[in-house]
Design an enzyme around this catalytic site. Structure first.
Site, PDB file in Angstrom:
ATOM      1  N   HIS A 248       0.850  -1.197   0.000  1.00 21.69           N
ATOM      2  CA  HIS A 248       0.000   0.000   0.000  1.00 21.69           C
ATOM      3  C   HIS A 248       0.881   1.240   0.000  1.00 21.69           C
ATOM      4  O   HIS A 248       2.003   1.224   0.514  1.00 21.69           O
ATOM      5  CB  HIS A 248      -0.883   0.022   1.251  1.00 21.69           C
ATOM      6  CG  HIS A 248      -2.004  -0.955   1.219  1.00 21.69           C
ATOM      7  ND1 HIS A 248      -3.214  -0.708   1.824  1.00 21.69           N
ATOM      8  CD2 HIS A 248      -2.108  -2.190   0.674  1.00 21.69           C
ATOM      9  CE1 HIS A 248      -4.017  -1.736   1.656  1.00 21.69           C
ATOM     10  NE2 HIS A 248      -3.365  -2.656   0.958  1.00 21.69           N
TER      11      HIS A 248
ATOM     12  N   GLU B 152       0.825   3.976   1.766  1.00 19.94           N
ATOM     13  CA  GLU B 152       1.266   4.444   3.083  1.00 19.94           C
ATOM     14  C   GLU B 152       2.398   3.589   3.638  1.00 19.94           C
ATOM     15  O   GLU B 152       3.368   4.117   4.200  1.00 19.94           O
ATOM     16  CB  GLU B 152       0.095   4.431   4.081  1.00 19.94           C
ATOM     17  CG  GLU B 152      -1.053   5.316   3.694  1.00 19.94           C
ATOM     18  CD  GLU B 152      -2.180   4.586   2.968  1.00 19.94           C
ATOM     19  OE1 GLU B 152      -3.349   4.899   3.237  1.00 19.94           O
ATOM     20  OE2 GLU B 152      -1.885   3.695   2.141  1.00 19.94           O
TER      21      GLU B 152
ATOM     22  N   CYS C  58      -6.681   2.353   5.127  1.00 19.60           N
ATOM     23  CA  CYS C  58      -7.334   1.101   5.506  1.00 19.60           C
ATOM     24  C   CYS C  58      -6.901   0.724   6.930  1.00 19.60           C
ATOM     25  O   CYS C  58      -6.055   1.398   7.523  1.00 19.60           O
ATOM     26  CB  CYS C  58      -6.942   0.012   4.506  1.00 19.60           C
ATOM     27  SG  CYS C  58      -5.230  -0.555   4.713  1.00 19.60           S
TER      28      CYS C  58
END
Length: 160
Positions: A53, A55, A83
């Protein structure tokens, strides 16, 4: 243009890199004292990894740059609400401020589904600001999924 908008534009550029790979266009940058120290974009399909992801990639790079797992004086900018995994990583990294482009009503954990960034039971909470260049971030997601659906429709019509 505000400082938050400037850094969100940088996150959007990261999201565009994901889009160019056919990935869901999510981008992230981490700022420390006026400098971007971590960048990332969604690479789940490319890397064949649940962990790829935007991040997580940006946090890993920022930690390497800082020489520490704590990112206490940083701001994380992300085009889509984090998320559960990414919100947890933000809390673990002690990032004090998170700026979000648009909400994620199906998986967002900064207020949409859950709010892990403000969970009082944790030893760290993050200040959040949502909606910075939100229209642009939201449109990028909508356009991506519209094109994806259109491609599937065309494939179905062509018997593929």
């Amino acid at each position: 243009m505000t400082i938050d908008e400037t850094y969100m534009k940088a996150a959007i550029k990261q999201a565009q890199k994901a889009r160019a790979l056919g990935e869901v266009p999510i981008g992230c940058v981490i700022e420390y004292r006026g400098e971007i120290i971590g960048r990332g974009y969604n690479r789940r399909m490319t890397d064949k990894s649940t962990l790829a992801h935007a991040e997580i990639i940006a946090i890993r790079k920022a930690c390497r740059k800082m020489g520490d797992w704590r990112l206490e004086d940083c701001t994380l900018y992300v085009t889509l609400e984090p998320c559960p995994m990414c919100a947890g990583a933000i809390v673990q990294a002690r990032i004090p401020r998170v700026v979000i482009g648009c909400p994620n009503p199906k998986a967002g954990c900064a207020g949409s589904v859950l709010d892990l960034l403000h969970e009082q039971g944790f030893n760290h909470q993050a200040e959040t600001l949502t909606g910075v260049l939100g229209e642009e971030c939201s449109l990028m997601m909508k356009d991506f999924f519209r094109a994806l659906r259109e491609g599937k429709r065309v494939q179905k019509e062509n018997g593929l």
